[in-house]
Design an enzyme around this catalytic site. Structure first.
Site, PDB file in Angstrom:
ATOM      1  N   CYS A  73       6.910  -5.030  16.564  1.00 10.82           N
ATOM      2  CA  CYS A  73       6.425  -4.067  17.562  1.00 10.82           C
ATOM      3  C   CYS A  73       5.023  -4.505  18.011  1.00 10.82           C
ATOM      4  CB  CYS A  73       6.383  -2.661  16.978  1.00 10.82           C
ATOM      5  SG  CYS A  73       8.013  -2.062  16.512  1.00 10.82           S
ATOM      6  N   CYS A 113      -0.800   2.470   8.583  1.00 11.50           N
ATOM      7  CA  CYS A 113       0.049   1.403   9.075  1.00 11.50           C
ATOM      8  C   CYS A 113      -0.450  -0.020   8.838  1.00 11.50           C
ATOM      9  CB  CYS A 113       0.280   1.596  10.562  1.00 11.50           C
ATOM     10  SG  CYS A 113       0.651   3.277  10.963  1.00 11.50           S
ATOM     11  N   CYS A 160       1.708  -2.865  16.434  1.00 10.96           N
ATOM     12  CA  CYS A 160       1.675  -2.534  14.997  1.00 10.96           C
ATOM     13  C   CYS A 160       1.110  -3.674  14.155  1.00 10.96           C
ATOM     14  CB  CYS A 160       3.077  -2.182  14.521  1.00 10.96           C
ATOM     15  SG  CYS A 160       3.173  -1.828  12.764  1.00 10.96           S
ATOM     16  N   GLU A 187       0.822  -1.198   0.000  1.00 10.82           N
ATOM     17  CA  GLU A 187       0.000   0.000   0.000  1.00 10.82           C
ATOM     18  C   GLU A 187       0.864   1.259   0.000  1.00 10.82           C
ATOM     19  OE1 GLU A 187      -1.916  -0.914   3.640  1.00 10.82           O
ATOM     20  OE2 GLU A 187      -0.403   0.075   4.833  1.00 10.82           O
ATOM     21  N   CYS A 207       3.465   8.279   1.385  1.00  8.86           N
ATOM     22  CA  CYS A 207       4.032   7.349   2.354  1.00  8.86           C
ATOM     23  C   CYS A 207       4.201   6.011   1.641  1.00  8.86           C
ATOM     24  CB  CYS A 207       3.076   7.222   3.546  1.00  8.86           C
ATOM     25  SG  CYS A 207       3.601   6.016   4.754  1.00  8.86           S
ATOM     26  N   CYS A 254       6.701  -7.285   7.921  1.00 12.71           N
ATOM     27  CA  CYS A 254       7.770  -6.689   8.723  1.00 12.71           C
ATOM     28  C   CYS A 254       8.148  -7.681   9.809  1.00 12.71           C
ATOM     29  CB  CYS A 254       7.273  -5.397   9.363  1.00 12.71           C
ATOM     30  SG  CYS A 254       8.553  -4.532  10.311  1.00 12.71           S
TER      31      CYS A 254
HETATM   32  N1  SAH Z   1       9.563   0.539  10.681  1.00 13.62           N
HETATM   33  C1  SAH Z   1       9.611   1.966  10.657  1.00 13.62           C
HETATM   34  C2  SAH Z   1       8.653   2.610   9.666  1.00 13.62           C
HETATM   35  C3  SAH Z   1       7.276   2.043   9.500  1.00 13.62           C
HETATM   36  S1  SAH Z   1       6.093   2.299  10.780  1.00 13.62           S
HETATM   37  C4  SAH Z   1       9.415   2.530  12.042  1.00 13.62           C
HETATM   38  O1  SAH Z   1       9.207   1.768  12.972  1.00 13.62           O
HETATM   39  O2  SAH Z   1       9.552   3.740  12.208  1.00 13.62           O
HETATM   40  C5  SAH Z   1       5.716   4.013  10.750  1.00 13.62           C
HETATM   41  C6  SAH Z   1       5.259   4.566  12.082  1.00 13.62           C
HETATM   42  O3  SAH Z   1       3.915   4.159  12.384  1.00 13.62           O
HETATM   43  C7  SAH Z   1       6.107   4.090  13.247  1.00 13.62           C
HETATM   44  O4  SAH Z   1       6.350   5.154  14.132  1.00 13.62           O
HETATM   45  C8  SAH Z   1       5.193   3.070  13.885  1.00 13.62           C
HETATM   46  O5  SAH Z   1       5.554   2.815  15.205  1.00 13.62           O
HETATM   47  C9  SAH Z   1       3.850   3.718  13.726  1.00 13.62           C
HETATM   48  N2  SAH Z   1       2.694   2.839  13.918  1.00 13.62           N
HETATM   49  C10 SAH Z   1       2.625   1.513  13.792  1.00 13.62           C
HETATM   50  N3  SAH Z   1       1.375   1.049  14.056  1.00 13.62           N
HETATM   51  C11 SAH Z   1       0.635   2.131  14.360  1.00 13.62           C
HETATM   52  C12 SAH Z   1      -0.732   2.328  14.706  1.00 13.62           C
HETATM   53  N4  SAH Z   1      -1.577   1.309  14.782  1.00 13.62           N
HETATM   54  N5  SAH Z   1      -1.161   3.589  14.952  1.00 13.62           N
HETATM   55  C13 SAH Z   1      -0.316   4.630  14.840  1.00 13.62           C
HETATM   56  N6  SAH Z   1       0.985   4.520  14.497  1.00 13.62           N
HETATM   57  C14 SAH Z   1       1.450   3.282  14.263  1.00 13.62           C
END
Ligand code: SAH
Length: 348
Positions: free
Chosen positions: A115, A332, A118, A91, A104, A111
């Site tokens: 986390c 995300c 996420c 996406e 974006c 991934c």
């Molecule tokens: N892997 C990289 C980039 C991709 S995630 C990173 O961790 O920075 C992009 C951002 O979205 C990151 O800050 C991540 O922690 C955040 N993110 C992930 N899931 C989310 C959610 N459900 N709501 C808001 N932000 C989220």
């Protein structure tokens, strides 16, 4: 099999052409046709030789991505779902800002950073995206929407520093003066904190913006939220951020998702401000987009504001990010996740 043109940095294209008895300047000519004039049929490249036209036709493909769906949110954010040649779905999200149009992009299919909040991590990493697959997210959206994208954030699914070389080629291609000409100050790469790569990134010729997903002000909490913190603890991440500023003079952004009752107390704001005091940085507070599979909740607006005000009182540069496209799951990995489940259902 033909090679994907959009994988080629100008240096790589020059080398390929020289190896095939053409000239280095031919690479510049072709780059200008493709990226500046939108001409991808070598027959139409009037200033290159017949031999070079045939060479380009025989050896390179210029395919864009297959669009499988598109959604537009109330505030004008567009979400695109594309299918790669091996049926993997990715996406890209287009956001309108007063300063321009920002895309974006996705850097990996799935991934493996894991986390805990996420959605992307629910689908394990299938593979890295190639530089071309990153470039053509931009070109495909530009073609569909008939717009010029001015800003790029590598914040879609995936960890860009876990796909470092391809992401760096991507940056070179889009930043090049006869490429997409996106200025280094308009490119932001977001990492969960792979420390050695932050140092490497600081030494790259192109100085792009760095965002670090922090999400917690201490090791205990960050270990629970982000597995990567067990490999690279928070003080090492902060030290790397300092170094990034010293090397590049670019202010680092710390992203901090507000999770209700987890990391959104005043004490957390105090701890965060102590942690980053003296670093030339911004904090970007992000409202959490709830994910069905997890129990994390979004901090409500008044608590978010309280956290924000406390950081301001303590002299931190901070913004509270407005939500973009949560009505269309533009955050995300969520739409991709839905689609993935749907396709699993269809198989059942
Ligand atoms: N892997 C990289 C980039 C991709 S995630 C990173 O961790 O920075 C992009 C951002 O979205 C990151 O800050 C991540 O922690 C955040 N993110 C992930 N899931 C989310 C959610 N459900 N709501 C808001 N932000 C989220």
């Amino acid at each position: 099999m033909k090679k994907q043109f959009y994988n080629y940095t100008i240096e790589a294209l020059k080398k390929d052409l020289i190896d095939n008895n053409f000239k280095a300047y031919n690479a510049e000519q072709i780059y200008k046709w493709v990226y500046e004039n939108n001409v991808t049929d070598p027959e139409l490249m009037t200033n290159i030789s017949k031999d070079l036209k045939s060479f380009m036709i025989d050896n390179f493909s210029f395919d864009l991505l297959n669009l499988i769906s598109q959604q537009t949110s109330k505030n004008g954010t567009d979400k695109f779902l594309f299918e790669l040649h091996d049926k993997i779905v990715i996406e890209s999200v287009l956001m309108k800002h007063d300063y321009g149009l920002s895309l974006c992009v996705t850097s990996q299919a799935g991934c493996s950073m894991g986390c805990s909040f996420c959605a992307s991590g629910l689908i394990n990493k299938q593979r890295d995206l190639t530089a071309a697959e990153l470039v053509i997210q931009i070109l495909s959206v530009q073609a569909i929407k008939k717009v010029k994208i001015t800003h790029i954030v590598v914040m879609g699914t995936g960890e860009p520093f876990d796909n470092y070389d391809n992401v760096m080629d991507f940056v070179k291609i889009i930043n090049y003066k006869h490429g997409l000409q996106i200025g280094s100050r308009h490119i932001t790469i977001s990492t969960c904190g792979i420390v050695p790569k932050i140092y490497e990134f600081a030494n790259e010729e192109i100085k792009a913006n760095l965002a670090i997903s922090l999400h917690a002000p201490n090791n205990d909490l960050r270990n629970r939220l982000m597995r990567i913190n067990r490999a690279y603890p928070i003080n090492e991440v902060i030290q790397a951020a300092k170094d990034y500023f010293d090397q590049t003079k670019r202010r680092v952004t710390f992203e901090y998702i507000l999770l209700k009752g987890i990391n959104d107390e005043i004490e957390h704001a105090n701890e965060l401000s102590d942690l980053i005091r003296g670093i030339n940085c911004y904090v970007n507070l992000i409202p959490y987009n709830p994910v069905n599979e997890f129990s994390f909740k979004k901090t409500d607006e008044s608590r978010a504001d309280r956290f924000y005000q406390q950081l301001i009182r303590r002299g931190i540069n901070v913004t509270l990010r407005k939500e973009m496209g949560s009505d269309i799951d533009a955050a995300c990995g969520q739409l991709r996740l839905k689609n993935h489940k749907q396709s699993l259902k269809n198989i059942d």
